[in-house]
Write a protein that holds these residues in place. Structure first.
Motif, PDB file in Angstrom:
ATOM      1  N   UNK A 106       0.853  -1.171   0.000  1.00  0.00           N
ATOM      2  CA  UNK A 106       0.000   0.000   0.000  1.00  0.00           C
ATOM      3  C   UNK A 106       0.899   1.235   0.000  1.00  0.00           C
ATOM      4  N   UNK A 107       0.703   2.110  -0.961  1.00  0.00           N
ATOM      5  CA  UNK A 107       1.509   3.328  -1.041  1.00  0.00           C
ATOM      6  C   UNK A 107       0.598   4.546  -1.141  1.00  0.00           C
ATOM      7  N   UNK A 108       1.165   5.668  -0.758  1.00  0.00           N
ATOM      8  CA  UNK A 108       0.420   6.919  -0.728  1.00  0.00           C
ATOM      9  C   UNK A 108       1.104   7.947  -1.602  1.00  0.00           C
ATOM     10  N   UNK A 109       0.297   8.693  -2.339  1.00  0.00           N
ATOM     11  CA  UNK A 109       0.779   9.863  -3.054  1.00  0.00           C
ATOM     12  C   UNK A 109       0.472  11.065  -2.175  1.00  0.00           C
ATOM     13  N   UNK A 110       1.517  11.766  -1.760  1.00  0.00           N
ATOM     14  CA  UNK A 110       1.367  12.987  -0.974  1.00  0.00           C
ATOM     15  C   UNK A 110       1.523  14.170  -1.918  1.00  0.00           C
ATOM     16  N   UNK A 111       0.579  15.098  -1.888  1.00  0.00           N
ATOM     17  CA  UNK A 111       0.715  16.331  -2.664  1.00  0.00           C
ATOM     18  C   UNK A 111       0.826  17.475  -1.671  1.00  0.00           C
ATOM     19  N   UNK A 112       1.764  18.368  -1.941  1.00  0.00           N
ATOM     20  CA  UNK A 112       1.951  19.523  -1.072  1.00  0.00           C
ATOM     21  C   UNK A 112       2.012  20.762  -1.955  1.00  0.00           C
ATOM     22  N   UNK A 113       1.363  21.840  -1.513  1.00  0.00           N
ATOM     23  CA  UNK A 113       1.281  23.028  -2.368  1.00  0.00           C
ATOM     24  C   UNK A 113       1.906  24.285  -1.759  1.00  0.00           C
ATOM     25  N   UNK A 114       2.461  24.196  -0.575  1.00  0.00           N
ATOM     26  CA  UNK A 114       3.059  25.371   0.071  1.00  0.00           C
ATOM     27  C   UNK A 114       4.576  25.311  -0.046  1.00  0.00           C
ATOM     28  N   UNK A 115       5.197  26.478  -0.069  1.00  0.00           N
ATOM     29  CA  UNK A 115       6.658  26.534  -0.123  1.00  0.00           C
ATOM     30  C   UNK A 115       7.219  26.016   1.198  1.00  0.00           C
ATOM     31  N   UNK A 116       8.485  25.633   1.196  1.00  0.00           N
ATOM     32  CA  UNK A 116       9.098  25.118   2.427  1.00  0.00           C
ATOM     33  C   UNK A 116       9.129  26.127   3.572  1.00  0.00           C
ATOM     34  N   UNK A 117       8.852  27.395   3.303  1.00  0.00           N
ATOM     35  CA  UNK A 117       8.805  28.374   4.394  1.00  0.00           C
ATOM     36  C   UNK A 117       7.637  28.096   5.345  1.00  0.00           C
ATOM     37  N   UNK A 118       6.653  27.311   4.881  1.00  0.00           N
ATOM     38  CA  UNK A 118       5.566  26.867   5.766  1.00  0.00           C
ATOM     39  C   UNK A 118       6.074  25.621   6.490  1.00  0.00           C
ATOM     40  N   UNK A 119       6.963  25.848   7.440  1.00  0.00           N
ATOM     41  CA  UNK A 119       7.696  24.772   8.091  1.00  0.00           C
ATOM     42  C   UNK A 119       6.788  23.748   8.774  1.00  0.00           C
ATOM     43  N   UNK A 120       5.728  24.198   9.415  1.00  0.00           N
ATOM     44  CA  UNK A 120       4.839  23.288  10.124  1.00  0.00           C
ATOM     45  C   UNK A 120       4.191  22.298   9.159  1.00  0.00           C
ATOM     46  N   UNK A 121       3.702  22.795   8.031  1.00  0.00           N
ATOM     47  CA  UNK A 121       3.070  21.925   7.042  1.00  0.00           C
ATOM     48  C   UNK A 121       4.080  20.925   6.480  1.00  0.00           C
ATOM     49  N   UNK A 122       5.265  21.411   6.135  1.00  0.00           N
ATOM     50  CA  UNK A 122       6.291  20.524   5.582  1.00  0.00           C
ATOM     51  C   UNK A 122       6.704  19.454   6.590  1.00  0.00           C
ATOM     52  N   UNK A 123       6.883  19.827   7.839  1.00  0.00           N
ATOM     53  CA  UNK A 123       7.284  18.842   8.847  1.00  0.00           C
ATOM     54  C   UNK A 123       6.197  17.786   9.048  1.00  0.00           C
ATOM     55  N   UNK A 124       4.937  18.195   8.999  1.00  0.00           N
ATOM     56  CA  UNK A 124       3.834  17.231   9.112  1.00  0.00           C
ATOM     57  C   UNK A 124       3.841  16.265   7.938  1.00  0.00           C
ATOM     58  N   UNK A 125       4.047  16.799   6.755  1.00  0.00           N
ATOM     59  CA  UNK A 125       4.093  15.963   5.555  1.00  0.00           C
ATOM     60  C   UNK A 125       5.258  14.978   5.630  1.00  0.00           C
ATOM     61  N   UNK A 126       6.435  15.470   5.967  1.00  0.00           N
ATOM     62  CA  UNK A 126       7.613  14.599   6.038  1.00  0.00           C
ATOM     63  C   UNK A 126       7.443  13.502   7.079  1.00  0.00           C
ATOM     64  N   UNK A 127       6.799  13.810   8.175  1.00  0.00           N
ATOM     65  CA  UNK A 127       6.579  12.818   9.224  1.00  0.00           C
ATOM     66  C   UNK A 127       5.660  11.693   8.765  1.00  0.00           C
ATOM     67  N   UNK A 128       4.835  11.961   7.767  1.00  0.00           N
ATOM     68  CA  UNK A 128       3.879  10.967   7.276  1.00  0.00           C
ATOM     69  C   UNK A 128       4.436  10.096   6.148  1.00  0.00           C
ATOM     70  N   UNK A 129       5.572  10.466   5.589  1.00  0.00           N
ATOM     71  CA  UNK A 129       6.129   9.720   4.459  1.00  0.00           C
ATOM     72  C   UNK A 129       6.637   8.352   4.896  1.00  0.00           C
ATOM     73  N   UNK A 130       6.312   7.355   4.078  1.00  0.00           N
ATOM     74  CA  UNK A 130       6.775   5.997   4.311  1.00  0.00           C
ATOM     75  C   UNK A 130       7.522   5.509   3.068  1.00  0.00           C
ATOM     76  N   UNK A 131       8.422   4.556   3.227  1.00  0.00           N
ATOM     77  CA  UNK A 131       9.104   4.001   2.048  1.00  0.00           C
ATOM     78  C   UNK A 131       8.096   3.536   1.009  1.00  0.00           C
ATOM     79  N   UNK A 132       8.350   3.865  -0.240  1.00  0.00           N
ATOM     80  CA  UNK A 132       7.450   3.491  -1.326  1.00  0.00           C
ATOM     81  C   UNK A 132       6.416   4.542  -1.662  1.00  0.00           C
ATOM     82  N   UNK A 133       6.270   5.552  -0.805  1.00  0.00           N
ATOM     83  CA  UNK A 133       5.332   6.643  -1.082  1.00  0.00           C
ATOM     84  C   UNK A 133       5.912   7.540  -2.173  1.00  0.00           C
ATOM     85  N   UNK A 134       5.095   8.464  -2.628  1.00  0.00           N
ATOM     86  CA  UNK A 134       5.533   9.455  -3.608  1.00  0.00           C
ATOM     87  C   UNK A 134       5.128  10.834  -3.099  1.00  0.00           C
TER      88      UNK A 134
END
Length: 98
Positions: A1-29
């Motif tokens: 089972x893999x997940x496609x994560x889409x993110x639309x904010x620049x890395x300056x939105x640190x909280x959003x980016x950190x939340x996204x990175x914490x959710x990434x698993x091997x095999x995701x995109x």
């Protein structure tokens, strides 16, 4: 089972980016759209993303609209809208980080 994560904010939105990175698993995109395309021109962000066992994508229209062609610090896959649809269908679920 893999997940496609889409993110639309620049890395300056640190909280959003950190939340996204914490959710990434091997095999995701990760598909960086809209202002998130700026991340592909930032060596520190791209170096951090290389630590994950994921595929990285950018929408060609977003890269072009932001004048990032030739400025990307990555070998991310540049895709069009049709390929985005195909990518979404290839994953079990899609999570949008907005």
């Amino acid at each position: 089972m893999s997940t496609l994560h889409t993110i639309n904010k620049s890395p300056s939105d640190n909280t959003l980016w950190q939340s996204c990175l914490a959710a990434l698993l091997p095999g995701d995109a990760l598909l960086m759209i809209e202002n998130a395309a700026y991340a592909a021109a930032q060596p520190s962000v791209m170096t951090q993303l290389q630590e994950y066992d994921i595929d990285i994508y950018l929408l060609s229209a977003d890269v072009d609209a932001r004048g990032l062609s030739g400025k990307l610090y990555t070998n991310a896959n540049i895709i069009d809208d049709q390929q985005f649809v195909t990518l979404a269908c290839q994953h079990t679920k899609v999570v949008s980080w907005f």
